[in-house]
Design a protein around this motif. Structure first.
Motif, PDB file in Angstrom:
ATOM      1  N   LEU A  13     -10.075  11.550   9.403  1.00 50.39           N
ATOM      2  CA  LEU A  13      -8.766  11.639   8.744  1.00 50.39           C
ATOM      3  C   LEU A  13      -8.844  12.379   7.417  1.00 50.39           C
ATOM      4  N   GLY A  14      -9.977  13.013   7.164  1.00 43.44           N
ATOM      5  CA  GLY A  14     -10.111  13.826   5.964  1.00 43.44           C
ATOM      6  C   GLY A  14     -10.740  13.135   4.780  1.00 43.44           C
ATOM      7  N   PHE A  15     -11.339  11.980   4.985  1.00 42.30           N
ATOM      8  CA  PHE A  15     -11.939  11.239   3.881  1.00 42.30           C
ATOM      9  C   PHE A  15     -13.458  11.230   3.929  1.00 42.30           C
ATOM     10  N   GLU A  57       0.828  -1.206   0.000  1.00 39.27           N
ATOM     11  CA  GLU A  57       0.000   0.000   0.000  1.00 39.27           C
ATOM     12  C   GLU A  57       0.863   1.257   0.000  1.00 39.27           C
ATOM     13  N   LYS A  58       1.948   1.231   0.782  1.00 40.87           N
ATOM     14  CA  LYS A  58       2.857   2.378   0.850  1.00 40.87           C
ATOM     15  C   LYS A  58       3.525   2.613  -0.502  1.00 40.87           C
ATOM     16  N   LYS A  59       3.985   1.543  -1.130  1.00 43.97           N
ATOM     17  CA  LYS A  59       4.655   1.678  -2.429  1.00 43.97           C
ATOM     18  C   LYS A  59       3.687   2.173  -3.504  1.00 43.97           C
ATOM     19  N   ASP A  60       2.446   1.678  -3.470  1.00 43.64           N
ATOM     20  CA  ASP A  60       1.439   2.157  -4.429  1.00 43.64           C
ATOM     21  C   ASP A  60       1.200   3.649  -4.262  1.00 43.64           C
ATOM     22  N   TYR A  61       1.090   4.097  -3.012  1.00 44.95           N
ATOM     23  CA  TYR A  61       0.853   5.509  -2.734  1.00 44.95           C
ATOM     24  C   TYR A  61       2.044   6.358  -3.187  1.00 44.95           C
ATOM     25  N   ARG A  74      -5.585  10.121  -3.339  1.00 38.35           N
ATOM     26  CA  ARG A  74      -6.348   9.956  -2.095  1.00 38.35           C
ATOM     27  C   ARG A  74      -6.771   8.512  -1.855  1.00 38.35           C
ATOM     28  N   ASN A  75      -7.141   7.801  -2.921  1.00 42.57           N
ATOM     29  CA  ASN A  75      -7.591   6.415  -2.738  1.00 42.57           C
ATOM     30  C   ASN A  75      -6.446   5.526  -2.242  1.00 42.57           C
ATOM     31  N   PHE A  76      -5.210   5.778  -2.713  1.00 35.34           N
ATOM     32  CA  PHE A  76      -4.054   5.007  -2.248  1.00 35.34           C
ATOM     33  C   PHE A  76      -3.724   5.352  -0.800  1.00 35.34           C
ATOM     34  N   CYS A  77      -3.861   6.617  -0.451  1.00 39.83           N
ATOM     35  CA  CYS A  77      -3.620   7.054   0.924  1.00 39.83           C
ATOM     36  C   CYS A  77      -4.628   6.393   1.861  1.00 39.83           C
ATOM     37  N   LYS A  78      -5.868   6.356   1.452  1.00 41.55           N
ATOM     38  CA  LYS A  78      -6.922   5.742   2.263  1.00 41.55           C
ATOM     39  C   LYS A  78      -6.644   4.257   2.473  1.00 41.55           C
ATOM     40  N   LYS A  79      -6.237   3.565   1.411  1.00 43.13           N
ATOM     41  CA  LYS A  79      -5.918   2.139   1.530  1.00 43.13           C
ATOM     42  C   LYS A  79      -4.748   1.915   2.481  1.00 43.13           C
ATOM     43  N   TYR A  80      -3.753   2.788   2.420  1.00 39.50           N
ATOM     44  CA  TYR A  80      -2.591   2.677   3.299  1.00 39.50           C
ATOM     45  C   TYR A  80      -3.005   2.875   4.764  1.00 39.50           C
TER      46      TYR A  80
END
Length: 91
Positions: A77-79, A34-38, A53-59
């Protein structure tokens, strides 16, 4: 010299950790994908975080699932308005 010490501050009080911003590091690499994707998304979008934002949310969800951070509602968390924003942009 003052009673506060050489660099100021009261030596008798215990430090209080901040409410947010301090959490265990992912030493076991449980959320690496997840971190690498973001991070890849950030690099490819010229560091425009809105596009990722979607990658951040998944992380963040991964970190909460693995107990690497306290579980919180994503709206805190802002989502919270993400679905509303997506509906407006998809029209």
């Amino acid at each position: 010299m003052s009673a506060g010490g050489a660099f100021g501050g009261n030596r008798g009080l215990r430090p209080v950790p901040p409410e947010k911003g301090v959490f265990p590091l992912d030493h076991m690499h449980q959320c690496d994908l997840e971190k690498k994707d973001y991070l890849h998304c950030l690099k490819s979008s010229g560091h425009q975080s809105e596009n990722c934002r979607n990658f951040c949310k998944k992380y963040l969800e991964c970190r909460m699932e693995k107990n690497l951070m306290a579980r919180q509602d994503m709206s805190e968390l802002g989502f919270g308005k993400e679905t509303e924003t997506n509906r407006k942009t998809s029209k």
